[in-house]
Scaffold this active site. Structure first.
Site, PDB file in Angstrom:
ATOM      1  CD  GLU A 290      11.365 -12.086 -16.256  1.00  0.00           C
ATOM      2  OE1 GLU A 290      11.155 -13.093 -15.413  1.00  0.00           O
ATOM      3  OE2 GLU A 290      10.913 -11.113 -16.042  1.00  0.00           O
TER       4      GLU A 290
ATOM      5  CB  CYS B 230      -0.962  -0.280   0.937  1.00  0.00           C
ATOM      6  SG  CYS B 230      -1.562  -1.466   1.387  1.00  0.00           S
TER       7      CYS B 230
ATOM      8  CD  GLU C  34       4.296  -9.788 -13.708  1.00  0.00           C
ATOM      9  OE1 GLU C  34       5.513  -9.890 -14.479  1.00  0.00           O
ATOM     10  OE2 GLU C  34       4.386  -8.665 -12.280  1.00  0.00           O
TER      11      GLU C  34
ATOM     12  NE  ARG D 125       4.663   1.470  -1.310  1.00  0.00           N
ATOM     13  CZ  ARG D 125       5.443   0.969  -0.922  1.00  0.00           C
ATOM     14  NH1 ARG D 125       6.966   0.735  -1.818  1.00  0.00           N
ATOM     15  NH2 ARG D 125       5.755   0.028  -0.048  1.00  0.00           N
TER      16      ARG D 125
ATOM     17  CD1 TRP E  84      -2.488  -5.209  -4.502  1.00  0.00           C
ATOM     18  CD2 TRP E  84      -1.414  -6.093  -2.389  1.00  0.00           C
ATOM     19  NE1 TRP E  84      -2.717  -6.823  -4.976  1.00  0.00           N
ATOM     20  CE2 TRP E  84      -1.563  -6.959  -4.637  1.00  0.00           C
ATOM     21  CE3 TRP E  84      -1.741  -7.297  -1.593  1.00  0.00           C
ATOM     22  CZ2 TRP E  84      -1.736  -8.791  -3.805  1.00  0.00           C
ATOM     23  CZ3 TRP E  84      -1.119  -7.568  -1.480  1.00  0.00           C
ATOM     24  CH2 TRP E  84      -1.237  -8.715  -2.754  1.00  0.00           C
TER      25      TRP E  84
ATOM     26  CE  LYS F 263       8.321  -2.375  -9.930  1.00  0.00           C
ATOM     27  NZ  LYS F 263       8.920  -3.184 -10.937  1.00  0.00           N
TER      28      LYS F 263
ATOM     29  CG  HIS G 285      10.745 -35.963 -19.589  1.00  0.00           C
ATOM     30  ND1 HIS G 285      11.134 -37.486 -20.104  1.00  0.00           N
ATOM     31  CD2 HIS G 285      11.950 -35.456 -20.121  1.00  0.00           C
ATOM     32  CE1 HIS G 285      12.544 -37.952 -20.564  1.00  0.00           C
ATOM     33  NE2 HIS G 285      13.014 -36.573 -21.007  1.00  0.00           N
TER      34      HIS G 285
ATOM     35  CE  LYS H  90       7.889  -9.004 -16.435  1.00  0.00           C
ATOM     36  NZ  LYS H  90       8.892  -9.284 -15.576  1.00  0.00           N
TER      37      LYS H  90
ATOM     38  CG  ASN I 214       2.399  -0.267   3.515  1.00  0.00           C
ATOM     39  OD1 ASN I 214       1.938  -1.413   3.178  1.00  0.00           O
ATOM     40  ND2 ASN I 214       4.249  -0.159   3.045  1.00  0.00           N
ATOM     41  N   GLY I 215       0.520  -2.651   5.569  1.00  0.00           N
ATOM     42  CA  GLY I 215       1.684  -4.085   6.517  1.00  0.00           C
ATOM     43  C   GLY I 215       0.239  -4.617   6.798  1.00  0.00           C
TER      44      GLY I 215
HETATM   45  O1  M6R Z   1      11.267  -6.259  -5.342  1.00  0.00           O
HETATM   46  P1  M6R Z   1      11.400  -7.284  -5.818  1.00  0.00           P
HETATM   47  O2  M6R Z   1      12.350  -7.777  -6.365  1.00  0.00           O
HETATM   48  O3  M6R Z   1      12.120  -8.168  -4.704  1.00  0.00           O
HETATM   49  O4  M6R Z   1      10.487  -8.331  -6.035  1.00  0.00           O
HETATM   50  C1  M6R Z   1      10.406  -9.769  -6.819  1.00  0.00           C
HETATM   51  C2  M6R Z   1       8.891 -10.558  -7.264  1.00  0.00           C
HETATM   52  O5  M6R Z   1       7.857  -9.691  -6.410  1.00  0.00           O
HETATM   53  C3  M6R Z   1       8.648  -9.575  -8.775  1.00  0.00           C
HETATM   54  O6  M6R Z   1       9.815  -9.704  -9.232  1.00  0.00           O
HETATM   55  C4  M6R Z   1       7.795  -9.798  -9.259  1.00  0.00           C
HETATM   56  O7  M6R Z   1       7.773 -11.358  -9.375  1.00  0.00           O
HETATM   57  C5  M6R Z   1       7.882  -9.055 -10.451  1.00  0.00           C
HETATM   58  N1  M6R Z   1       6.406  -8.393 -10.538  1.00  0.00           N
HETATM   59  C6  M6R Z   1       8.099  -9.927 -11.866  1.00  0.00           C
HETATM   60  O8  M6R Z   1       7.564  -8.728 -13.339  1.00  0.00           O
END
Ligand code: M6R
Length: 607
Positions: free
Chosen positions: A480, A2, A487, A27, A72, A602, A503, A484, A96-97
Site C-alpha cells: 500500500e 466521469c 500514484e 471522478r 475521464w 477516483k 531472490h 501511494k 458516464n460509462g
Molecule cells: O472504490 P474501490 O475501493 O473499489 O477502488 C479500487 C481502486 O480503484 C482504488 O483503491 C485505487 O487503487 C486507489 N486510487 C488507490 O489509492
C-alpha cells in the site's frame, strides 16, 4: 469515471451545474462541458482541463435547464471535440460509462447520414436519440427506446431544444441519482454534487429512466412500466466535502482517520462481545455455514484484503484467498458454494469488482458480503450481507481513510468468524474490542509524527525509484505504501516481502534506491533485521518505521521513526499511516497534483 450534473428549475441553473461539477471533479478531470437551452436553442460550452476552465469559458451564460459533465477519457484523447456534451440536431447528451456496441451504432448512423465529429462512444448515443426522436416526437419515449439498443454501461442526461422545460436521464451500470427540491429537480453521479440545493435524493436502479421538470419527476423502466423509488434524506454533511483548513483532500482524509475509525467501530459500541448481526440480518446463519473466504477487490481495497488474509487464517482459522477482481472475473476457478465471497470497495461502483462479484454468484456462490463506504452502491445492493464503513466521502484519488476503515471492518469479520468457530475466548474477545476502541487515540499519536516525516520527504524528491519492505501482515502495508507513492508522486515504487529481497530485488539496491521498511516489534522482527542488514551491506539507504521498542540502531544510512505504541495484531492499521503521510509530503515537494494525479480517476466504473 466521469461526472454528470443535470438541472431544471425556476431560476438560473448554470451556477448549480458548475458547482456540482467541481464536487464531481474527482471522478474525472481532463475536460468538462455544459449545454443549456437558451432561447429555444442548445448553447454548448466545452473546455479541456479542469472545471475552472469551463467556468471561465461559460462566462455569463444563464438558463433554467441544462446538463454538464466532467470527463475521464476512455474513447478519444482529452480534447474539446471529445468533451461532453455531444449534440445531434436539437439534442445534447452527457454520458458516464462505456457503450460496447458503439462501433456498430456508429456505422449504422453514418449510413443514415449522421456526421460524427468526435472519437467518443457517446456521440453515437446522441445521434441514436436524435434519429429515434424523428419518428417519436417525445424525448422521454425516444431516450427510452434508444437505451434499449445500447449494450454496455451508462448513465446519461439528455436535453432537447424543442422541449426546453425538461431533462431526461437513464442509468444502466453507472451510478445516477435524482435530487428533489421545491425550486427545481436535479440529477448527478453522486450526492455530493447536489447537497448545494437539496438533501432529498432518489437513487435510480439499473434500467430506470426518469424525466425531470421544475415541478416534478416521473420514473419508468426501459419497457415503459412506471415505477416509484423511495426518497432518501442524505446524511452527508456539506462540510464533509469541503476542504476546510487543509491544503488537499488527501491531507484532510489522512487526518480524519481517527474519527472515521471511531464512526466505523460504533458497530461494536461499548459492548464486551461482538455479534454476527453487525454484518446484517441472516449473518449468524450464513457465517456459521461457511468453510472459507474469497476476497475480491482492486487497488488499495485489495491491499486491505491481503492484510485480512493474515488475520482470518491466524485468528479465525478460516482458509482465505484474495483475488484481484479483474483477474478473477476472467479466469476459470473452482467454485465453492460454502465459501464466503467478500467484495471490498470504497466506492461500491468499481466495474471490475462488481463484475467479479456477479461472476462469483453466477458460479453458485451465494454467500456474499460487501465491505463498502457507500451504502446505496451497486456492490452493496448485490450482496446478501453488508458492512458499511463510515469513513465519510473520500475525494482524494489516493485512498487513505477508506483503507484503514476497511481494515477495521475486516478485523471485526475475523473476530465474528473466530467466535462462530469457537476460537475466541471471552477475555481475548474483550481485549481485541478494547484495542479496536483505542485505535482512534493510537492513530492520533501516529499522526503527530507528521513533522518528522515531512523532513524525510525532502530526500525523496530527486529519486526515481523506491523499494518498500514488510513481513507477515505488514507486507500488504508495504504494498500500500508503494502504491501511494507511485500514484501521487510518480516515483516508481515496488514492494516486497523482505525475505524475497535476496531472490532478485537486492540487485537494485544502491545509494540511489531508498528502501523503506515497516518494522513493528513482532515475531518476525529479528528476521526483518537480517534483511535490513543485507540492504546496508550493499550501500542502501534505509528509512525504517519501527515501534518504540523495535531496537534497531540509527546510523548515517539508517533513518528511524518510532511509532509510539506497539499494537499487536492491529499494528497494520497504525503502520500504514506514516506511509500515507510520506507519499503526501513527497508529492508536495515534487509539486504534483495530489488529489487528482495524472491519468487516474477516483471511481473506476469502466473496465
Ligand atoms: O472504490 P474501490 O475501493 O473499489 O477502488 C479500487 C481502486 O480503484 C482504488 O483503491 C485505487 O487503487 C486507489 N486510487 C488507490 O489509492
Amino acid at each position: 469515471m466521469c461526472g454528470i450534473v443535470a438541472a431544471t428549475a425556476g431560476n438560473n441553473i448554470v451556477p448549480v451545474l458548475i458547482e456540482g461539477l467541481k464536487k464531481l471533479e474527482y471522478r474525472g478531470y481532463d475536460s468538462a462541458g455544459l449545454a443549456v437551452i437558451a432561447g429555444n436553442e442548445i448553447e454548448r460550452t466545452r473546455a479541456v482541463g479542469r472545471v475552472a476552465e469551463l467556468e471561465a469559458a461559460a462566462g455569463q451564460i444563464a438558463a433554467t435547464t441544462g446538463i454538464a459533465h466532467t470527463r475521464w477519457a476512455t474513447h478519444g484523447v482529452p480534447a474539446e471535440r471529445n468533451a461532453h456534451p455531444h449534440v445531434s440536431g436539437g439534442i445534447a447528451v452527457v454520458h458516464n460509462g462505456i457503450i460496447e456496441n458503439y462501433e456498430a451504432l456508429r456505422s449504422e448512423l453514418t449510413d443514415q447520414g449522421y456526421v460524427f465529429t468526435s472519437d467518443t462512444d457517446t456521440e453515437s448515443i446522441a445521434h441514436l436519440i436524435e434519429a429515434t426522436l424523428q419518428t417519436n416526437g417525445n424525448l422521454f419515449a425516444a431516450v427510452r427506446l434508444a437505451c434499449q439498443r445500447l449494450i454496455g454501461a451508462y448513465a446519461i442526461a439528455v436535453i432537447d431544444q424543442t422541449q426546453p422545460d425538461r431533462v431526461v436521464v437513464a442509468r444502466e451500470g453507472s451510478p445516477l441519482l435524482l435530487g428533489l427540491s421545491d425550486s427545481g429537480n436535479y440529477a448527478a453521479s453522486d450526492a455530493s454534487a447536489l447537497l448545494q440545493v437539496t438533501r432529498n435524493m432518489v437513487y435510480l436502479e439499473n434500467g430506470d429512466i426518469a424525466e425531470l421538470t421544475a415541478s416534478g419527476i416521473r420514473i419508468s423502466r426501459l419497457d415503459g412500466t412506471p415505477v416509484k423509488r423511495p426518497v432518501h434524506v442524505s446524511e452527508l454533511s456539506a462540510d464533509a466535502v469541503e476542504l476546510g483548513n487543509y491544503r488537499h483532500y488527501m491531507q484532510k482524509e489522512i487526518f480524519e482517520q481517527p474519527e472515521a475509525l471511531a464512526n466505523t467501530l460504533e458497530a461494536v459500541g461499548g459492548s464486551k462481545t461482538i455479534q454476527p448481526g453487525i454484518f446484517g440480518a441472516g449473518a449468524a446463519g450464513m457465517l456459521a455455514g461457511i468453510d472459507s473466504v474469497l476476497i475480491l477487490a482492486c487497488g488499495t481495497s485489495a491491499h486491505s484484503g491481503y492484510t485480512a488474509r493474515y488475520w482470518l487464517e491466524a485468528i479465525a482459522g478460516v482458509p482465505c484467498n484474495v483475488e484481484i477482481a479483474s483477474e478473477y472475473r476472467y479466469r476459470t476457478s473452482v467454485p465453492n458454494p460454502r465459501q464466503l465471497v467478500v467484495a471490498i470497495s470504497q466506492s461500491g461502483e468499481t466495474a471490475d469488482t462488481l463484475a467479479a462479484l456477479r461472476h462469483a454468484k453466477s458460479l453458485g456462490q451465494e454467500n456474499t458480503l460487501a465491505i463498502c463506504n457507500v451504502p446505496e452502491s451497486a456492490i452493496v445492493r448485490e450482496c446478501a450481507l453488508r458492512f458499511i464503513t463510515r469513513a465519510g466521502p473520500e475525494i482524494g484519488v489516493a485512498s487513505t481513510k477508506a483503507f484503514t476503515t476497511q481494515l477495521a471492518a475486516l478485523f471485526l469479520l475475523t473476530l465474528v468468524l473466530a467466535k462462530v468457530r469457537q476460537r475466541l475466548a471471552p477475555p481475548q474477545e474483550n481485549c481485541f474490542l478494547d484495542q479496536l476502541r483505542h485505535l482512534p487515540v493510537a492513530v492520533n499519536k501516529v499522526l503527530a509524527l507528521e513533522p518528522a516525516i515531512e523532513a524525510w520527504a525532502e530526500r525523496f524528491a530527486d529519486k526515481q525509484h523506491a523499494l518498500f519492505l514488510g513481513r507477515g501482515r505488514h507486507y500488504p502495508i508495504a504494498l500500500e505504501g508503494a502504491l501511494k507513492l507511485k500514484e501521487i508522486s510518480y516515483i516508481h515504487a515496488e514492494a516486497y516481502p523482505a525475505g524475497e529481497l535476496k531472490h532478485g530485488p537486492l540487485a537494485l539496491v544502491d545509494a540511489n534506491m531508498p528502501v523503506i521498511s515497516v518494522a513493528p516489534n513482532d515475531d518476525l522482527l529479528d528476521k526483518l533485521k537480517s534483511n535490513l542488514k543485507e540492504v546496508q551491506a550493499r550501500g542502501g539507504e534505509l528509512y525504517v518505521f519501527a515501534d518504540e521498542d523495535s531496537q534497531i540502531p540509527e546510523s548515517d544510512a539508517v533513518h528511524i521513526l518510532r511509532l509510539p505504541e506497539h499494537y499487536g495484531e492491529l499494528s497494520p492499521i497504525l503502520h500504514v499511516i506514516p506511509l500515507q503521510l510520506l507519499s503526501y509530503h513527497v508529492a508536495l515537494v515534487k509539486g504534483t497534483d495530489v488529489d487528482k494525479p495524472r491519468n487516474l480517476a477516483k471511481s473506476v466504473t469502466v473496465e
